[in-house]
Scaffold this active site. Structure first.
Site, PDB file in Angstrom:
ATOM      1  N   GLU A  34     -59.048  38.935   9.536  1.00 13.18           N
ATOM      2  CA  GLU A  34     -57.934  39.765   9.081  1.00 13.18           C
ATOM      3  C   GLU A  34     -58.418  41.172   8.716  1.00 13.18           C
ATOM      4  O   GLU A  34     -58.145  41.682   7.635  1.00 13.18           O
ATOM      5  CB  GLU A  34     -57.192  39.106   7.910  1.00 13.18           C
ATOM      6  CG  GLU A  34     -55.731  39.520   7.839  1.00 13.18           C
ATOM      7  CD  GLU A  34     -54.893  38.729   6.851  1.00 13.18           C
ATOM      8  OE1 GLU A  34     -53.724  39.098   6.702  1.00 13.18           O
ATOM      9  OE2 GLU A  34     -55.393  37.762   6.232  1.00 13.18           O
ATOM     10  N   ASP A 142     -60.846  31.541   8.837  1.00 16.69           N
ATOM     11  CA  ASP A 142     -59.615  31.158   8.166  1.00 16.69           C
ATOM     12  C   ASP A 142     -58.828  30.280   9.137  1.00 16.69           C
ATOM     13  O   ASP A 142     -58.206  30.770  10.075  1.00 16.69           O
ATOM     14  CB  ASP A 142     -58.827  32.416   7.791  1.00 16.69           C
ATOM     15  CG  ASP A 142     -57.520  32.108   7.089  1.00 16.69           C
ATOM     16  OD1 ASP A 142     -57.181  30.919   6.925  1.00 16.69           O
ATOM     17  OD2 ASP A 142     -56.816  33.067   6.721  1.00 16.69           O
ATOM     18  N   ASN A 144     -56.341  28.309   8.270  1.00 14.58           N
ATOM     19  CA  ASN A 144     -54.935  28.293   7.859  1.00 14.58           C
ATOM     20  C   ASN A 144     -54.340  26.891   7.837  1.00 14.58           C
ATOM     21  O   ASN A 144     -53.137  26.710   8.032  1.00 14.58           O
ATOM     22  CB  ASN A 144     -54.094  29.243   8.722  1.00 14.58           C
ATOM     23  CG  ASN A 144     -53.833  30.568   8.014  1.00 14.58           C
ATOM     24  OD1 ASN A 144     -53.580  30.596   6.818  1.00 14.58           O
ATOM     25  ND2 ASN A 144     -53.916  31.665   8.755  1.00 14.58           N
ATOM     26  N   HIS A 239     -58.707  35.807  -0.370  1.00 15.55           N
ATOM     27  CA  HIS A 239     -59.643  34.770   0.067  1.00 15.55           C
ATOM     28  C   HIS A 239     -61.023  35.057  -0.514  1.00 15.55           C
ATOM     29  O   HIS A 239     -61.380  36.223  -0.732  1.00 15.55           O
ATOM     30  CB  HIS A 239     -59.766  34.745   1.585  1.00 15.55           C
ATOM     31  CG  HIS A 239     -58.526  34.339   2.317  1.00 15.55           C
ATOM     32  ND1 HIS A 239     -58.378  33.114   2.916  1.00 15.55           N
ATOM     33  CD2 HIS A 239     -57.373  35.022   2.554  1.00 15.55           C
ATOM     34  CE1 HIS A 239     -57.193  33.049   3.505  1.00 15.55           C
ATOM     35  NE2 HIS A 239     -56.568  34.196   3.300  1.00 15.55           N
TER      36      HIS A 239
END
Length: 250
Positions: A34, A142, A144, A239
């Site tokens: 990200e 990540d 998710n 995070h």
């Protein structure tokens, strides 16, 4: 060998913290997710790290991944690539010796759940390709998905994206391709092992979170793992970095 994975939630916002982390931890491999920036917009302080081969794969304001490899661990620039299922700048791989490292940002699925499942199934197929070779695979990022119910604080549990039985079944299938969840393998009894916290109501300080960030390693490589920890007190992203340590190849 030390590997860190971290969803920074904006590389420009976390520039100083990434520089601090590299100086403090000196990871051999750093996987970022990200980044929310095109390669030309990544801060110069991160593009010009002399000790690392750096690769950035992103676009303005959304998604994006990065991969940094220490030159001491890989004297020649590694081959960086994107598997065919890459979408929205969500995966980059690097070949480091006999190890393929993937920095992965799985779609959240809130806006397009089916796209999330397609990406994840393609990731499973990609991981399965390594079972018939001698090469090792590390998937960092990540994901998710909270793999088990205990990977979500009781106050956050529910039938929502990231906790759905279908997603968890797919995660189990991914691990069935020969990957080991090092965070859980190294800390099997910790029901407070979280990597993401909603950025309100002091959720992080109260450790009311989810475990969404993982280091997954293929079997033979996983046997060399000595630790996999969450740096829950570091940084201002929602995070936390996850750090895996491995013994040197005998």
């Amino acid at each position: 060998m030390k590997i860190t994975t971290w969803n920074v939630n904006g590389i420009r916002a976390r520039e100083a913290q990434v520089v601090e982390w590299i100086a403090r931890e000196q990871p051999d491999i750093l996987c970022l997710q990200e980044i929310k920036a095109a390669p030309e917009k990544v801060p110069a302080s991160l593009c010009e790290i002399g000790d690392y081969w750096c690769y950035w794969h992103g676009a303005k304001g959304y998604s994006g991944v990065g991969l940094l490899v220490r030159k001491d661990s890989c004297p020649e620039r590694p081959h960086f690539a994107h598997p065919h299922f890459d979408m929205e700048h969500r995966i980059v791989t690097a070949q480091v010796g006999a190890i393929t490292v993937a920095s992965v940002y799985v779609p959240n699925g809130g806006k397009d759940y089916r796209a999330k499942l397609r990406f994840f199934r393609a990731l499973m197929e990609y991981a399965a390709e390594f079972r018939s070779t001698s090469d090792a695979l590390i998937v960092c990022g990540d994901i998710n998905i909270a793999r088990e119910e205990r990977d979500v604080h009781p106050k956050e549990r529910g039938q929502v994206t990231g906790q759905l039985p279908e997603e968890r079944a797919l995660f189990d299938d991914l691990l069935g391709k020969g990957l080991i969840d090092l965070g859980r393998a190294m800390d099997p009894l910790n029901d407070g092992l979280f990597t993401w916290w909603a950025p309100w109501r002091q959720m992080r300080q109260r450790n009311i979170g989810w475990r969404l960030d993982y280091v997954l390693a293929s079997g033979p490589l996983a046997t060399r793992a000595t630790a996999c920890t969450v740096a829950a007190d570091f940084g201002t992203s929602d995070h936390a970095p996850v750090v895996a340590d491995f013994q040197a190849d005998p």
